[in-house]
Design a protein around this motif. Structure first.
Motif, PDB file in Angstrom:
ATOM      1  N   GLY A   1      42.353 -49.350  -1.945  1.00 57.31           N
ATOM      2  CA  GLY A   1      43.324 -50.263  -1.106  1.00 57.31           C
ATOM      3  C   GLY A   1      44.032 -49.528   0.027  1.00 57.31           C
ATOM      4  N   ASN A   2      43.355 -48.099   0.448  1.00 55.84           N
ATOM      5  CA  ASN A   2      44.182 -47.489   1.472  1.00 55.84           C
ATOM      6  C   ASN A   2      43.917 -48.169   2.892  1.00 55.84           C
ATOM      7  OD1 ASN A   2      41.663 -46.121   3.070  1.00 55.84           O
ATOM      8  ND2 ASN A   2      41.240 -45.965   1.213  1.00 55.84           N
ATOM      9  N   PRO A   3      44.491 -48.015   3.759  1.00 53.39           N
ATOM     10  CA  PRO A   3      44.575 -48.644   5.029  1.00 53.39           C
ATOM     11  C   PRO A   3      43.218 -48.572   5.994  1.00 53.39           C
ATOM     12  CG  PRO A   3      46.431 -47.350   5.039  1.00 53.39           C
ATOM     13  CD  PRO A   3      45.592 -47.003   3.903  1.00 53.39           C
ATOM     14  N   VAL A   4      42.232 -47.583   5.661  1.00 52.65           N
ATOM     15  CA  VAL A   4      41.083 -47.212   6.362  1.00 52.65           C
ATOM     16  C   VAL A   4      40.116 -48.345   5.773  1.00 52.65           C
ATOM     17  CG1 VAL A   4      39.388 -45.775   6.715  1.00 52.65           C
ATOM     18  CG2 VAL A   4      41.538 -45.031   7.268  1.00 52.65           C
TER      19      VAL A   4
ATOM     20  N   GLN B   1      41.490 -46.990  12.812  1.00 49.29           N
ATOM     21  CA  GLN B   1      42.744 -46.655  11.575  1.00 49.29           C
ATOM     22  C   GLN B   1      42.931 -45.345  11.233  1.00 49.29           C
ATOM     23  OE1 GLN B   1      44.974 -49.265  10.528  1.00 49.29           O
ATOM     24  NE2 GLN B   1      45.847 -47.506   9.427  1.00 49.29           N
ATOM     25  N   MET B   2      41.866 -44.392  10.988  1.00 49.79           N
ATOM     26  CA  MET B   2      41.847 -43.312  11.009  1.00 49.79           C
ATOM     27  C   MET B   2      42.528 -42.263  11.768  1.00 49.79           C
ATOM     28  SD  MET B   2      38.135 -41.813   9.709  1.00 49.79           S
ATOM     29  CE  MET B   2      37.189 -42.989   8.751  1.00 49.79           C
ATOM     30  N   GLN B   3      42.641 -42.922  13.064  1.00 53.03           N
ATOM     31  CA  GLN B   3      43.358 -42.305  13.855  1.00 53.03           C
ATOM     32  C   GLN B   3      45.060 -42.441  13.994  1.00 53.03           C
ATOM     33  OE1 GLN B   3      41.642 -43.627  17.613  1.00 53.03           O
ATOM     34  NE2 GLN B   3      40.506 -41.735  17.751  1.00 53.03           N
ATOM     35  N   ARG B   4      45.435 -43.660  13.063  1.00 53.14           N
ATOM     36  CA  ARG B   4      46.701 -44.028  12.768  1.00 53.14           C
ATOM     37  C   ARG B   4      47.416 -43.447  11.776  1.00 53.14           C
ATOM     38  NH1 ARG B   4      44.744 -49.006  15.153  1.00 53.14           N
ATOM     39  NH2 ARG B   4      44.473 -49.778  13.037  1.00 53.14           N
TER      40      ARG B   4
END
Length: 1010
Positions: free
Chosen positions: A883-886, A646-649
């Motif tokens: 609630g961040n995506p990562v 997810q960090m890469q996205r």
């Protein structure tokens, strides 16, 4: 000899009779050494020991000063390990005795320990403890004044200039030359700077025969106040350091340790700190002058010649130290910046980095850069020095070519001590230099080198003779405010440097040199060594390119990270690993002492983790039985992969729509029954509990909170108020007016105990009582706080129906009920996902943290739609990272692992095994009073007596220490009496791990009982 022995016995008999008559003490005596006085160790019949000093007729002021100072210190700081004076039967502090003439007698407290000169010592630890003692002493002496201390004293090195006339008496031209230079430097440089430093009375003679050490090498006493003088305070440190460093493998490090410890207790100025090194050398110079004078006056005293061997040897060692580095190390030890202007240089570089010219201009417009691996610790580490020039060049150039890069980079901060050969194995300034201070840029020979900003040629040096390296150039740069620094360029082409002249101006972007070839650079592959220099240490063009690992905090200020100049798209520096002692010191200095360190006496430096194990710097695996944060196991591959992917996205805040956030909220809410179906996401359990209070107050309109005694719910101010563990403990401010504390439901040592089927209802009655207290004042509760198992209370399982009854009392008064699952949630209890489910209740609010993200900082609040709606009052709630995506992807991975690896059931099975085994041990070891818990959240309470329940806190400390030392198992204590062994390992804790723990505990308790 017989006559002498007889005389001694007669004298001892005389003293024994005198002691009885004067002090009422019957004792045996042992003569001690003394230069002027007669000294005796007095062993009284009652076991007490004293020091008896019989002073010859002499300077009455000096003796009176010694008496006065002990009285002064006794009144100012009775805890200092300084002799105390005993009064005789008439109340006097001195008495008269005839022994080899008239003498003045003093009886002092005996100080335990061996003199420094003969005791087993640990140079750094011993020096630190001496520094702290002298600092405490000097603080006590700040307001002490006495006529005897105002003397002109030859051993006051603040008057070192008075010894210039004795230099010619010193035997040996080299010694005379060294001493003369030191005294001239003292007069021209040191003495003028001393003028601004504070003066006071100091001990002035903490030598290796006046300092006592205990068996651990810690200072246990300070003797002989006969050299006291009123002079500059910093001289106290210099005199003590001159003796403390004798024989030390790192003399400057010993001086720095002593000065740093002194500074912790009694703050020094920067001026004082910068004079310490020169003053230590001054002490040696004065000692040599004094000895030369005494030998002239007393030529048969051969002892003076012997003692001066140590002085000359240690002075020689200090003369071999780089003075600038020595001062920088002492500054650092005292908390000052090692190089005062280094931070300003870095700030200027960062501020102006956008305007720098490239040092190397690759032929392609958008060059790629490959990082060359030089780390000796890496599996592919290369010993380039073992290759011939062609092979070395081919190896590096092939690496560059394989990456499609224009050039390669060798990193700042790398350990270069192994691969670069013998030249870097040498000891410089007493320490092996191995850490790379610059960045190596690899490119073909002849590659042009440009100046990143304007400067002038300061130094040109060619290492051809010494090491076979190519020329080095230092450019000097003077920027705004008169700030000066240098940039260093090494391994250059001789032809390119031949045109340069010292003082020559070099414009920004001007090509002034080129890469040297392998055959003119020790057969290394062609490369440029680039380095920033804030202080060239007096080495000029011979400035070091590598620094000392153990002194990295100093060397990185001498030569800061060059990344700021290069501005490359790849990292060009690494973090230099440091030893544990340094990390502890830096934590205290940079992070604060309030952040505790586990196993503070022997802390661990943890560098890795796997499953239920932590891995230290030496590769030792430690069974972790206290880390419920990494719930599904340290560094679980599935969780790590989810985070990385997810960090890469993308990672951004929750104001944007994202599938992962909505999916995670659905999955998390599904773990609870209706009506708990609304999620708020935050970053920690503390934030979750703070938000819960806001929700409860918004919904109820009430402000008061009811909490359980000895509970802990977080570190925010609002939560310290509802955490008796904090507000009623050390440093706490007491109970707030809006907080009521309910009795802790302890079935082992509380009012209602095991076997009382109605204990839950009875304990819940105190919750009802707190509600009644509020009602009597016209108030109602907003929220009742409780965990499903009480963690800080001592891993206490709640009595049956406790929460059901307590919730009913609170809800009847209009309040809400919160289940704090920050410690115990996510299947740890084995039979249920949440600990509150053990009580058969549905809370109004549930808070989660710690295990929710397996070590990633995330937490959550789950509540009802009605409560959430009351919070939407027009004031927006927003949490930047919550609630961040990562975090959402990590949370999903944790839920997946708990489900797919059947961890809830695993916690139940292994937890039952652990508690069954612990109860079996309780039948063998009477010190185990209680075994309790659910799943893998357990407490084993130790008591000295099962009837009185006397807590066995000291014994538990032994158990925890021994389980770590002998068995490599990490545990901790809990409970109001700190006598509960806390067990809450990562969920993958296996049956084999369990058996290992039980066997180790059995062994440790067996040794405890011996």
């Amino acid at each position: 000899m017989a006559d002498r022995d007889l005389r001694t016995e007669q004298e001892l008999a005389t003293i024994r009779i005198w002691l009885i008559e004067t002090y009422g003490i019957e004792a045996s005596l042992s003569p001690l050494q003394g230069e002027h006085d007669l000294n005796y160790r007095v062993s009284a019949a009652d076991g007490q020991e004293y020091l008896l000093k019989l002073h010859a007729a002499g300077d009455a002021d000096e003796l009176e000063m010694q008496i006065a100072v002990l009285e002064h210190i006794a009144a100012k700081d009775s805890g200092l390990p300084i002799s105390r004076t005993f009064r005789d039967r008439s109340g006097g502090v001195t008495s008269k005795i005839e022994l080899r003439g008239p003498r003045t007698a003093r009886l002092l407290a005996w100080l335990p320990g061996d003199i420094w000169a003969k005791a087993p010592l640990r140079h750094m630890a011993s020096a630190e403890s001496l520094g702290r003692l002298l600092a405490g002493l000097d603080r006590g002496l700040e307001d002490f004044s006495h006529a005897g201390a105002k003397r002109l004293y030859a051993w006051d090195i603040g008057r070192a200039d008075m010894h210039a006339c004795h230099v010619e008496l010193i035997d040996g031209a080299d010694k005379r030359e060294a001493v003369q230079a030191i005294l001239e430097h003292f007069s021209s440089t040191v003495l003028p700077r001393l003028a601004s430093c504070p003066k006071q009375v100091i001990h002035n003679d903490a030598n290796d025969y006046n300092v006592l050490l205990d068996k651990d090498g810690v200072v246990s006493g300070l003797l002989d106040f006969g050299d006291m003088v009123e002079t500059w305070r910093v001289i106290e440190i210099a005199v003590a350091s001159a003796y403390a460093l004798i024989g030390s493998p790192d003399p400057v490090g010993t001086v720095a340790a002593l000065a740093g410890a002194y500074h912790q207790v009694n703050l020094l100025s920067e001026a004082e700190v910068e004079l310490v090194f020169d003053l230590v050398k001054t002490r040696y110079a004065v000692s040599m002058c004094m000895a030369a004078k005494q030998i002239r006056d007393n030529p048969e005293n051969t002892y003076l010649l012997v003692s001066q061997e140590d002085v000359w040897r240690e002075l020689n060692r200090l003369q071999g130290e780089n003075r600038a580095i020595a001062i920088a190390r002492i500054r650092d030890a005292c908390g000052f910046a090692p190089i005062p202007h280094a931070a300003a240089v870095v700030r200027w570089l960062e501020k102006n980095a956008h305007d720098f010219a490239p040092i190397v201009r690759p032929s392609v417009k958008k060059p790629k850069v490959t990082v060359c691996d030089f780390s000796a610790a890496g599996p592919e580490a290369a010993r380039w020095s073992s290759l011939d020039a062609a092979e070395a060049e081919a190896r590096i150039m092939a690496q560059i070519a394989s990456e499609g890069a224009a050039f390669g980079i060798g990193l700042y901060g790398e350990d270069r001590g192994i691969y670069q050969g013998d030249a870097y194995e040498t000891a410089i300034e007493g320490a092996r230099r191995s850490v790379h201070l610059g960045v190596d840029i690899f490119a073909p020979a002849g590659e042009p080198v440009s100046a990143p900003f304007a400067g002038k040629v300061a130094y040109i040096h060619d290492d051809a003779v010494a090491f076979g390296f190519g020329p080095t150039v230092l450019l000097e740069h003077e920027v705004e405010g008169g700030l000066r620094f240098w940039t260093l360029y090494g391994h250059l082409s001789r032809n390119s440097v031949a045109k340069l002249a010292k003082g020559q101006a070099i414009a920004k972007g001007e090509v002034f040199a080129a890469f040297g070839s392998a055959d003119e650079n020790g057969n290394w592959a062609p490369h440029l060594h680039f380095q920033i220099v804030t202080d060239h240490l007096g080495l000029a063009g011979q400035m070091h390119g590598v620094g000392v690992r153990d002194q990295w905090q100093v060397w990185r200020e001498v030569s800061p990270d060059p990344s700021v100049v290069l501005g490359l798209s790849v990292p060009v520096s690494v973090i230099v690993p440091r030893d544990k002692a340094f990390l502890v010191r830096e934590r205290h200095r940079r992070i604060g002492r309030s952040l505790s360190i586990a196993y503070s006496a022997t802390p661990l430096k943890i560098v890795g983790g796997e499953g239920a194990y932590l891995i230290d710097e030496d590769g030792t695996r430690w069974l972790d039985m206290v880390n419920n944060v990494c719930h599904v196991g340290h560094c679980h591959p599935r969780v790590v992969k989810a985070a990385q992917a997810q960090m890469q996205r993308l990672n951004t805040n929750s104001r944007y729509l994202h599938d992962s956030l909505v999916e995670y909220s659905r999955r998390l809410a599904a773990q609870f029954p209706d009506p708990l179906n609304v999620c708020f996401f935050v970053n920690s359990g503390s934030e979750a509990n703070d938000l819960a209070i806001r929700l409860a107050r918004a919904y109820t309109g009430n402000r008061d909170i009811i909490t359980v005694d000895h509970a802990y719910h977080g570190h925010l101010s609002s939560l310290i108020d509802v955490s008796p563990y904090k507000f009623a403990g050390k440093g706490g401010e007491g109970q707030a007016l809006h907080v009521k504390v309910a009795e802790m439901p302890d079935l082992y040592r509380g009012r209602y105990r095991y076997g009382d089927a109605d204990a839950g209802r009875k304990y819940a009655e105190d919750v009802r009582s707190q509600v009644a207290v509020l009602a009597a004042d016209g108030r109602r509760p907003a929220l009742f706080f409780s965990e499903g198992i009480l963690g800080t209370g001592g891993q206490l399982s709640l009595p049956e129906r406790y929460l059901r009854e307590a919730y009913a009392h609170v809800r009847a008064a209009g309040g809400l009920c919160l289940a704090d699952e920050v410690q115990v949630g996510f299947g740890r209890v084995g039979s249920h996902m949440w600990a509150h489910e053990l009580q058969g209740v549905v809370p109004d609010i549930v808070t989660m943290g710690k295990p929710i993200g397996n070590g990633h900082p995330m937490a959550a609040v789950v509540t009802t739609e009605a409560i959430a709606a009351s919070f939407a009052n027009g004031m927006e709630y927003f949490n930047t990272f919550g609630g961040n995506p990562v975090s959402a992807e990590i949370g999903l991975a944790v839920l997946d692992v708990i489900r797919d690896e059947r961890l809830m059931n695993h916690c139940r099975v292994v937890g039952d095994r652990l508690m069954d085994g612990a109860r079996t041990l309780a039948g063998k070891h009477a010190i185990i009073g209680d075994v309790r818990g659910h799943g893998l959240f357990n407490g084993i309470e130790l008591v000295r007596n099962r009837e009185t329940l006397e807590p066995a806190a000291r014994e538990l400390d032994f158990v925890i220490a021994e389980m770590k030392r002998k068995h490599r198992i990490l545990l901790s204590s809990e409970g109001p009496h700190h006598n509960v062994l806390k067990v809450k390992p990562p969920a993958p804790f296996s049956a084999e791990d369990c058996d290992r723990f039980l066997d180790a505990l059995d062994d440790t308790l067996q040794r405890l009982s011996v």
